[in-house]
Design a protein around this motif. Structure first.
Motif, PDB file in Angstrom:
ATOM      1  N   SER A 173       0.857  -1.186   0.000  1.00 17.46           N
ATOM      2  CA  SER A 173       0.000   0.000   0.000  1.00 17.46           C
ATOM      3  C   SER A 173       0.891   1.234   0.000  1.00 17.46           C
ATOM      4  CB  SER A 173      -0.908   0.002   1.228  1.00 17.46           C
ATOM      5  OG  SER A 173      -1.895  -1.001   1.068  1.00 17.46           O
TER       6      SER A 173
ATOM      7  N   LYS B 128       1.055   5.523   0.011  1.00 25.13           N
ATOM      8  CA  LYS B 128       0.356   6.787   0.285  1.00 25.13           C
ATOM      9  C   LYS B 128       0.716   7.791  -0.801  1.00 25.13           C
ATOM     10  CE  LYS B 128       0.264   6.498   5.360  1.00 25.13           C
ATOM     11  NZ  LYS B 128       1.452   5.739   5.802  1.00 25.13           N
TER      12      LYS B 128
ATOM     13  N   GLN C  64      -7.639   1.809  -5.473  1.00 30.19           N
ATOM     14  CA  GLN C  64      -7.778   2.758  -4.363  1.00 30.19           C
ATOM     15  C   GLN C  64      -8.202   1.949  -3.133  1.00 30.19           C
ATOM     16  OE1 GLN C  64      -7.450   6.151  -5.580  1.00 30.19           O
ATOM     17  NE2 GLN C  64      -6.961   6.593  -3.462  1.00 30.19           N
TER      18      GLN C  64
ATOM     19  N   ASN D 225      -6.199   8.720  -0.474  1.00 26.48           N
ATOM     20  CA  ASN D 225      -4.781   8.857  -0.802  1.00 26.48           C
ATOM     21  C   ASN D 225      -3.959   7.613  -0.441  1.00 26.48           C
ATOM     22  OD1 ASN D 225      -3.312  10.729  -2.284  1.00 26.48           O
ATOM     23  ND2 ASN D 225      -2.162  11.372  -0.487  1.00 26.48           N
ATOM     24  N   LEU D 226      -4.601   6.442  -0.528  1.00 33.95           N
ATOM     25  CA  LEU D 226      -3.901   5.180  -0.276  1.00 33.95           C
ATOM     26  C   LEU D 226      -4.253   4.223  -1.420  1.00 33.95           C
ATOM     27  CD1 LEU D 226      -2.029   3.933   1.910  1.00 33.95           C
ATOM     28  CD2 LEU D 226      -4.072   2.851   2.854  1.00 33.95           C
TER      29      LEU D 226
ATOM     30  N   LYS E 120       7.462   1.881  -3.257  1.00 28.55           N
ATOM     31  CA  LYS E 120       6.790   2.615  -2.167  1.00 28.55           C
ATOM     32  C   LYS E 120       7.674   3.767  -1.685  1.00 28.55           C
ATOM     33  CE  LYS E 120       5.027   1.767   2.543  1.00 28.55           C
ATOM     34  NZ  LYS E 120       3.598   2.101   2.517  1.00 28.55           N
TER      35      LYS E 120
ATOM     36  N   GLU F 239       6.505   7.772  -1.846  1.00 36.30           N
ATOM     37  CA  GLU F 239       5.948   8.384  -0.622  1.00 36.30           C
ATOM     38  C   GLU F 239       6.761   9.571  -0.156  1.00 36.30           C
ATOM     39  OE1 GLU F 239       3.270   4.974   1.490  1.00 36.30           O
ATOM     40  OE2 GLU F 239       5.256   5.250   2.300  1.00 36.30           O
TER      41      GLU F 239
END
Length: 146
Positions: free
Chosen positions: A14, A16, A99, A103-104, A142, A146
């Motif tokens: 996941s 952000k 989604q 925002n994740l 990720k 991020e």
């Protein structure tokens, strides 16, 4: 005894960030700075996006893998097959995103493959390698977003 083996690997992470930002990064199919052990990637096709795009990935260890994009839906997923460079007769993978909160976004990398003739131990070692490769690459993705 050496024989053909079939397997699957599925890993998710996941991130952000916005779907748009993530898609921009993963749909640049030669911009693979996040791919573990990747030295450089080039296009082998005039096409740069969508079905029919072909890329060649050069790895630090000397491996060279050629992949063809066989499925594509903007901001959702793309699928590809490896045609050379792996100890496999067939390899089909999909990187998809959905989604999963404000925002994740959840990124899933899943593959199905069928090996060249190898022992059960050789095949198990390959599955362990591929699982780690997906996990580490997704972790890099990720970190880069991020």
């Amino acid at each position: 005894m050496k024989k053909f083996h079939t397997g699957t690997v599925k890993k998710s992470v996941s991130i952000k960030a916005s779907k748009k930002k993530i898609w921009k990064k993963i749909s640049n199919i030669v911009g693979l700075s996040w791919l573990e052990g990747q030295k450089r990637t080039i296009y082998l096709s005039k096409k740069k996006r969508n079905v029919g795009t072909i890329r060649k990935i050069f790895f630090d260890n000397g491996d060279i893998v050629e992949e063809h994009i066989v499925g594509w839906k903007d901001n959702e997923y793309f699928s590809y097959i490896a045609v050379s460079g792996l100890p496999l007769r067939a390899y089909h993978a999909t990187i998809s995103m959905e989604q999963s909160g404000k925002n994740l976004v959840k990124i899933t990398w899943q593959s199905y493959f069928n090996s060249e003739k190898m022992t059960q131990k050789e095949f198990s070692d390959f599955v362990i390698f591929l699982t780690g490769f997906y996990q580490n690459s997704l972790k890099n993705l990720k970190i880069s977003l991020e």
